[in-house]
Write an enzyme that holds these catalytic residues in place. Structure first.
Site, PDB file in Angstrom:
ATOM      1  N   LEU A  11       4.195   7.688   1.204  1.00  0.00           N
ATOM      2  CA  LEU A  11       4.391   8.078  -0.188  1.00  0.00           C
ATOM      3  C   LEU A  11       3.096   8.269  -0.971  1.00  0.00           C
ATOM      4  O   LEU A  11       3.114   8.415  -2.188  1.00  0.00           O
ATOM      5  CB  LEU A  11       5.301   7.081  -0.923  1.00  0.00           C
ATOM      6  CG  LEU A  11       6.650   6.794  -0.241  1.00  0.00           C
ATOM      7  CD1 LEU A  11       7.429   5.770  -1.031  1.00  0.00           C
ATOM      8  CD2 LEU A  11       7.442   8.069  -0.045  1.00  0.00           C
ATOM      9  N   CYS A  12       1.962   8.263  -0.290  1.00  0.00           N
ATOM     10  CA  CYS A  12       0.676   8.515  -0.939  1.00  0.00           C
ATOM     11  C   CYS A  12       0.470  10.037  -0.959  1.00  0.00           C
ATOM     12  O   CYS A  12       0.577  10.693   0.077  1.00  0.00           O
ATOM     13  CB  CYS A  12      -0.423   7.819  -0.144  1.00  0.00           C
ATOM     14  SG  CYS A  12      -1.966   7.683  -1.016  1.00  0.00           S
ATOM     15  N   HIS A  13       0.193  10.585  -2.135  1.00  0.00           N
ATOM     16  CA  HIS A  13       0.051  12.038  -2.281  1.00  0.00           C
ATOM     17  C   HIS A  13      -1.215  12.549  -1.594  1.00  0.00           C
ATOM     18  O   HIS A  13      -2.271  11.925  -1.736  1.00  0.00           O
ATOM     19  CB  HIS A  13      -0.049  12.419  -3.762  1.00  0.00           C
ATOM     20  CG  HIS A  13       1.186  12.158  -4.551  1.00  0.00           C
ATOM     21  ND1 HIS A  13       2.028  11.112  -4.318  1.00  0.00           N
ATOM     22  CD2 HIS A  13       1.713  12.821  -5.595  1.00  0.00           C
ATOM     23  CE1 HIS A  13       3.023  11.141  -5.176  1.00  0.00           C
ATOM     24  NE2 HIS A  13       2.865  12.160  -5.975  1.00  0.00           N
ATOM     25  N   MET A  60      -6.566   4.613  -3.549  1.00  0.00           N
ATOM     26  CA  MET A  60      -6.122   4.413  -2.170  1.00  0.00           C
ATOM     27  C   MET A  60      -7.073   5.089  -1.186  1.00  0.00           C
ATOM     28  O   MET A  60      -7.335   4.564  -0.103  1.00  0.00           O
ATOM     29  CB  MET A  60      -4.690   4.929  -1.975  1.00  0.00           C
ATOM     30  CG  MET A  60      -3.647   4.107  -2.709  1.00  0.00           C
ATOM     31  SD  MET A  60      -3.739   2.330  -2.403  1.00  0.00           S
ATOM     32  CE  MET A  60      -3.481   2.261  -0.645  1.00  0.00           C
ATOM     33  N   GLU A  61      -7.615   6.227  -1.568  1.00  0.00           N
ATOM     34  CA  GLU A  61      -8.574   6.926  -0.707  1.00  0.00           C
ATOM     35  C   GLU A  61      -9.864   6.120  -0.568  1.00  0.00           C
ATOM     36  O   GLU A  61     -10.428   6.001   0.531  1.00  0.00           O
ATOM     37  CB  GLU A  61      -8.858   8.326  -1.255  1.00  0.00           C
ATOM     38  CG  GLU A  61      -7.719   9.309  -1.060  1.00  0.00           C
ATOM     39  CD  GLU A  61      -6.491   9.087  -1.955  1.00  0.00           C
ATOM     40  OE1 GLU A  61      -5.451   9.700  -1.682  1.00  0.00           O
ATOM     41  OE2 GLU A  61      -6.572   8.309  -2.921  1.00  0.00           O
ATOM     42  N   ASP A  77     -15.178  -1.718  15.999  1.00  0.00           N
ATOM     43  CA  ASP A  77     -14.909  -1.070  17.283  1.00  0.00           C
ATOM     44  C   ASP A  77     -16.193  -0.830  18.070  1.00  0.00           C
ATOM     45  O   ASP A  77     -16.241  -1.036  19.277  1.00  0.00           O
ATOM     46  CB  ASP A  77     -14.179   0.250  17.053  1.00  0.00           C
ATOM     47  CG  ASP A  77     -13.897   0.977  18.352  1.00  0.00           C
ATOM     48  OD1 ASP A  77     -13.261   0.375  19.256  1.00  0.00           O
ATOM     49  OD2 ASP A  77     -14.315   2.144  18.493  1.00  0.00           O
TER      50      ASP A  77
END
Length: 150
Positions: free
Chosen positions: A67-69, A103-104, A118
């Protein structure tokens, strides 16, 4: 409303002594800060690879978070600073749109940290990824300034 929006997130990666020794760093007394320092591992330059991964992560946030645009990011910038045994990662994103980019920024910082893990895990699995926090956001309904969290 469509406005220019920015957000900055920060996370840390804490290296155990065996990782620092494997990359030729000796723990010195006092704070040791290397801004342009690159760690070279068997897979290549660790911080440079983490920066690219963080940028890719920020750009693919909508594919990872339901649901993140999807946003047409104007800018994604990642800084990684090594101080003593801690790499601090900051991801800043900017967009001209009707929704924010926090969010980005959070995703970019986190993906960069995961990439460092990693690329160093062959030396030790005792690497710790620290808290990921939103440092600031502006341009939308709410302005956030969490500099006090750092």
């Amino acid at each position: 409303a469509i406005t220019t929006r920015t957000a900055k997130a920060r996370t840390t990666v804490i290296f155990p002594p065996e990782v620092m020794e494997a990359f030729g760093f000796r723990h010195a007394s006092g704070k040791q800060r290397q801004e342009q320092q690159e760690l070279m591992g068997p897979k290549g330059p660790i911080f440079a690879t983490a920066k690219v991964a963080g940028i890719m992560g920020a750009k693919r946030t909508a594919d990872l978070i339901p649901l993140c645009h999807p946003l047409p990011l104007d800018r994604v910038h990642i800084d990684i600073i090594l101080e003593d045994n801690t790499a601090t990662i900051e991801c800043e994103c900017r967009v001209t749109h009707k929704t924010g980019v926090e969010m980005e920024a959070l995703t970019g910082a986190t993906v960069a940290a995961l990439t460092i893990y990693d690329m160093c895990k062959a030396v030790s699995h005792n690497i710790k990824i620290g808290d990921t926090v939103l440092i600031s956001k502006s341009g939308g309904k709410r302005t956030v300034d969490n500099q006090s969290l750092v």
